[in-house]
Design a protein around this motif. Structure first.
Motif, PDB file in Angstrom:
ATOM      1  N   VAL A 174      14.868  -9.150   2.513  1.00  0.00           N
ATOM      2  CA  VAL A 174      13.669  -9.130   1.664  1.00  0.00           C
ATOM      3  C   VAL A 174      12.891  -7.837   1.870  1.00  0.00           C
ATOM      4  O   VAL A 174      12.383  -7.233   0.913  1.00  0.00           O
ATOM      5  CB  VAL A 174      12.780 -10.355   1.963  1.00  0.00           C
ATOM      6  CG1 VAL A 174      11.419 -10.210   1.288  1.00  0.00           C
ATOM      7  CG2 VAL A 174      13.467 -11.622   1.469  1.00  0.00           C
ATOM      8  N   ALA A 175      12.805  -7.386   3.127  1.00  0.00           N
ATOM      9  CA  ALA A 175      12.111  -6.120   3.398  1.00  0.00           C
ATOM     10  C   ALA A 175      12.789  -4.967   2.673  1.00  0.00           C
ATOM     11  O   ALA A 175      12.125  -4.091   2.109  1.00  0.00           O
ATOM     12  CB  ALA A 175      12.074  -5.862   4.908  1.00  0.00           C
ATOM     13  N   GLY A 176      14.129  -4.963   2.665  1.00  0.00           N
ATOM     14  CA  GLY A 176      14.851  -3.920   1.938  1.00  0.00           C
ATOM     15  C   GLY A 176      14.599  -3.987   0.445  1.00  0.00           C
ATOM     16  O   GLY A 176      14.425  -2.957  -0.217  1.00  0.00           O
ATOM     17  N   ALA A 177      14.564  -5.222  -0.113  1.00  0.00           N
ATOM     18  CA  ALA A 177      14.312  -5.381  -1.545  1.00  0.00           C
ATOM     19  C   ALA A 177      12.914  -4.906  -1.911  1.00  0.00           C
ATOM     20  O   ALA A 177      12.722  -4.224  -2.934  1.00  0.00           O
ATOM     21  CB  ALA A 177      14.493  -6.844  -1.943  1.00  0.00           C
ATOM     22  N   LEU A 178      11.924  -5.245  -1.100  1.00  0.00           N
ATOM     23  CA  LEU A 178      10.555  -4.810  -1.371  1.00  0.00           C
ATOM     24  C   LEU A 178      10.437  -3.292  -1.274  1.00  0.00           C
ATOM     25  O   LEU A 178       9.684  -2.663  -2.022  1.00  0.00           O
ATOM     26  CB  LEU A 178       9.583  -5.484  -0.399  1.00  0.00           C
ATOM     27  CG  LEU A 178       9.432  -7.008  -0.558  1.00  0.00           C
ATOM     28  CD1 LEU A 178       8.505  -7.561   0.514  1.00  0.00           C
ATOM     29  CD2 LEU A 178       8.907  -7.345  -1.952  1.00  0.00           C
ATOM     30  N   THR A 179      11.192  -2.703  -0.336  1.00  0.00           N
ATOM     31  CA  THR A 179      11.203  -1.244  -0.230  1.00  0.00           C
ATOM     32  C   THR A 179      11.767  -0.613  -1.496  1.00  0.00           C
ATOM     33  O   THR A 179      11.216   0.357  -2.035  1.00  0.00           O
ATOM     34  CB  THR A 179      12.041  -0.808   0.983  1.00  0.00           C
ATOM     35  OG1 THR A 179      11.469  -1.367   2.176  1.00  0.00           O
ATOM     36  CG2 THR A 179      12.066   0.706   1.109  1.00  0.00           C
ATOM     37  N   GLY A 180      12.875  -1.177  -1.995  1.00  0.00           N
ATOM     38  CA  GLY A 180      13.452  -0.672  -3.234  1.00  0.00           C
ATOM     39  C   GLY A 180      12.505  -0.818  -4.410  1.00  0.00           C
ATOM     40  O   GLY A 180      12.390   0.077  -5.262  1.00  0.00           O
ATOM     41  N   LEU A 181      11.801  -1.949  -4.472  1.00  0.00           N
ATOM     42  CA  LEU A 181      10.843  -2.166  -5.552  1.00  0.00           C
ATOM     43  C   LEU A 181       9.692  -1.165  -5.471  1.00  0.00           C
ATOM     44  O   LEU A 181       9.243  -0.622  -6.496  1.00  0.00           O
ATOM     45  CB  LEU A 181      10.304  -3.597  -5.482  1.00  0.00           C
ATOM     46  CG  LEU A 181       9.290  -3.998  -6.564  1.00  0.00           C
ATOM     47  CD1 LEU A 181       9.919  -3.884  -7.945  1.00  0.00           C
ATOM     48  CD2 LEU A 181       8.779  -5.414  -6.323  1.00  0.00           C
ATOM     49  N   ALA A 182       9.220  -0.909  -4.243  1.00  0.00           N
ATOM     50  CA  ALA A 182       8.124   0.051  -4.072  1.00  0.00           C
ATOM     51  C   ALA A 182       8.554   1.453  -4.497  1.00  0.00           C
ATOM     52  O   ALA A 182       7.810   2.166  -5.178  1.00  0.00           O
ATOM     53  CB  ALA A 182       7.658   0.053  -2.618  1.00  0.00           C
ATOM     54  N   LEU A 183       9.779   1.849  -4.117  1.00  0.00           N
ATOM     55  CA  LEU A 183      10.272   3.166  -4.511  1.00  0.00           C
ATOM     56  C   LEU A 183      10.394   3.284  -6.028  1.00  0.00           C
ATOM     57  O   LEU A 183      10.167   4.352  -6.610  1.00  0.00           O
ATOM     58  CB  LEU A 183      11.635   3.431  -3.862  1.00  0.00           C
ATOM     59  CG  LEU A 183      11.640   3.651  -2.355  1.00  0.00           C
ATOM     60  CD1 LEU A 183      13.067   3.766  -1.834  1.00  0.00           C
ATOM     61  CD2 LEU A 183      10.846   4.894  -1.981  1.00  0.00           C
ATOM     62  N   THR A 184      10.743   2.159  -6.675  1.00  0.00           N
ATOM     63  CA  THR A 184      10.859   2.176  -8.127  1.00  0.00           C
ATOM     64  C   THR A 184       9.493   2.305  -8.786  1.00  0.00           C
ATOM     65  O   THR A 184       9.298   3.104  -9.706  1.00  0.00           O
ATOM     66  CB  THR A 184      11.550   0.889  -8.607  1.00  0.00           C
ATOM     67  OG1 THR A 184      12.822   0.779  -7.974  1.00  0.00           O
ATOM     68  CG2 THR A 184      11.750   0.915 -10.114  1.00  0.00           C
ATOM     69  N   ARG A 185       8.540   1.503  -8.326  1.00  0.00           N
ATOM     70  CA  ARG A 185       7.199   1.543  -8.928  1.00  0.00           C
ATOM     71  C   ARG A 185       6.515   2.879  -8.700  1.00  0.00           C
ATOM     72  O   ARG A 185       5.702   3.311  -9.525  1.00  0.00           O
ATOM     73  CB  ARG A 185       6.349   0.406  -8.361  1.00  0.00           C
ATOM     74  CG  ARG A 185       6.777  -0.975  -8.852  1.00  0.00           C
ATOM     75  CD  ARG A 185       5.735  -2.029  -8.532  1.00  0.00           C
ATOM     76  NE  ARG A 185       6.091  -3.320  -9.078  1.00  0.00           N
ATOM     77  CZ  ARG A 185       5.885  -3.696 -10.346  1.00  0.00           C
ATOM     78  NH1 ARG A 185       5.316  -2.847 -11.194  1.00  0.00           N
ATOM     79  NH2 ARG A 185       6.231  -4.893 -10.756  1.00  0.00           N
ATOM     80  N   LEU A 186       6.832   3.531  -7.593  1.00  0.00           N
ATOM     81  CA  LEU A 186       6.258   4.849  -7.323  1.00  0.00           C
ATOM     82  C   LEU A 186       7.036   5.965  -8.013  1.00  0.00           C
ATOM     83  O   LEU A 186       6.736   7.141  -7.822  1.00  0.00           O
ATOM     84  CB  LEU A 186       6.223   5.101  -5.809  1.00  0.00           C
ATOM     85  CG  LEU A 186       5.270   4.206  -5.008  1.00  0.00           C
ATOM     86  CD1 LEU A 186       5.452   4.445  -3.513  1.00  0.00           C
ATOM     87  CD2 LEU A 186       3.823   4.449  -5.418  1.00  0.00           C
ATOM     88  N   ARG A 187       8.048   5.590  -8.800  1.00  0.00           N
ATOM     89  CA  ARG A 187       8.852   6.543  -9.563  1.00  0.00           C
ATOM     90  C   ARG A 187       9.591   7.540  -8.671  1.00  0.00           C
ATOM     91  O   ARG A 187       9.837   8.688  -9.065  1.00  0.00           O
ATOM     92  CB  ARG A 187       7.989   7.301 -10.574  1.00  0.00           C
ATOM     93  CG  ARG A 187       7.257   6.387 -11.548  1.00  0.00           C
ATOM     94  CD  ARG A 187       6.517   7.194 -12.591  1.00  0.00           C
ATOM     95  NE  ARG A 187       5.792   6.321 -13.510  1.00  0.00           N
ATOM     96  CZ  ARG A 187       5.122   6.748 -14.582  1.00  0.00           C
ATOM     97  NH1 ARG A 187       5.080   8.045 -14.837  1.00  0.00           N
ATOM     98  NH2 ARG A 187       4.494   5.904 -15.368  1.00  0.00           N
TER      99      ARG A 187
END
Length: 355
Positions: free
Chosen positions: A97-110
């Motif tokens: 889950v931590a890895g998924a949230l990291t990926g989501l954050a990187l996406t939202r930050l473009r």
């Protein structure tokens, strides 16, 4: 003649790859036999060498990696999973889950497009993630960059933790003695890889050349039916093939994108290691394990490097490898699902990225 020029370029690439791999290995760098060829191929690709690795060789390398993962399934690890299965699953779940949230954050930050961020943030199985990423629309070049930044950071932090928390009797990063193997064992392993690939293709499983040998080999190996034989040169060739396949696809534009993403990737990698460290500290209050064992177990990959550190310290090796192995299988199973979820979560940033 074009053929002679191509042969000379491949010879030069092989020589540079060997030199870089040797230097990284002497420096005890993780996955040196993959990183060396990949870095060499990036140099050649950016300079316009015009080389490319035939896809059948890349598929064969995926099958070898699948067998390598399968070899980690042992009876001792299976016993540990039976005894502490729910707790280990919770440990794995938090890391994934931590890895998924990291990926989501990187996406939202473009920082990166959706599926690329998802595969690059997957906590474990770096070579497997790079091998599978392209099948799901991600850029394997950026995925490789993210994964091996994470691997290097994890190894450095885990080595530091082991040195501070345990008396390591030998130098860090010393690999165990070479395993014995036989031609009959290699033939049996090759047959399992081929049959696993064929069955997975018939069942239309994702990334059949990797997942098929992995599942079939793990079942036979854990049951004691098959002793997977992977000689060093075979593994070296598989890692080099994946490194070349990825690296030769780099160009000047990709290199610029990689350098642009570096600050965000470093911040995300540090964040996930910190989260796993906090989770490891909490585990010491719930389980009869020391912090070093918990830290190595929760570290987000890679399994081979963490295993070497665990064996050379006073950590509970069976628990560490049980968690790391289960997480690797979970990451391979959930990677496509998380990639699609992240791509849909930020559709405007990842058009056409979802498979």
């Amino acid at each position: 003649m074009p053929e002679t020029r191509t042969l000379l370029r491949w010879t030069a690439l092989l020589a540079v790859s060997a030199a870089l791999a040797y230097g990284l290995s002497r420096a005890h760098f993780p996955a040196a036999l993959l990183l060396g060829p990949m870095l060499a191929a990036i140099i050649f690709g950016v300079r316009g060498a015009g080389l490319s690795l035939p896809r059948p060789l890349f598929l064969a390398a995926q099958a070898v990696i699948g067998c390598l993962v399968a070899r980690s399934a042992t009876t001792e690890i299976a016993a540990t999973l039976r005894e502490d299965g729910l707790i280990i699953l919770a440990v794995v779940g938090v890391t994934v889950v931590a890895g998924a949230l990291t990926g989501l954050a990187l996406t939202r930050l473009r920082v990166l497009p959706g599926t690329t961020a998802a595969w690059g943030s997957s906590p474990g199985g770096a070579a497997a993630m790079v091998a599978m990423a392209e099948d799901y629309g991600a850029d394997p070049r950026l995925v490789a960059f993210m994964q091996y930044v994470r691997v290097a950071a994890v190894v450095l932090s885990a080595s530091l933790a082991a040195r501070l928390l345990a008396d390591m009797s030998g130098p860090a990063g010393v690999a165990p003695a070479a395993e014995s193997w036989s031609w009959s064992g290699l033939a049996a392993t090759s047959a399992v890889a081929a049959v696993g690939f064929g069955l997975a293709s018939l069942l239309r499983l994702p990334s059949a050349p990797l997942v098929g040998p992995m599942l079939l080999g793990a079942s036979l190996h854990a049951a004691g039916i098959l002793d997977i034989a992977l000689p060093g040169p075979v593994l070296d060739a598989a890692y080099a093939a994946i490194g070349w396949y990825v690296g030769l696809r780099f160009n000047r534009r990709t290199l610029d994108e990689t350098l642009h993403a570096l600050p965000g990737v470093l911040a995300a990698t540090s964040a996930i290691i910190l989260l796993c460290g906090i989770w490891a500290w909490a585990l010491t209050y719930w389980l009869p394990i020391d912090f070093l064992t918990a830290f190595l177990a929760t570290s987000p990959g890679g399994l081979d490097s963490v295993a070497i550190i665990a064996v050379g310290s006073k950590a509970d090796v069976s628990f560490v490898l049980a968690v790391q192995t289960l997480r690797l299988f979970v990451v391979l199973a959930t990677g496509p699902i998380l990639a699609r979820w992240i791509a849909r979560a930020v559709p405007e940033e990842a058009p056409g990225e979802a498979p």
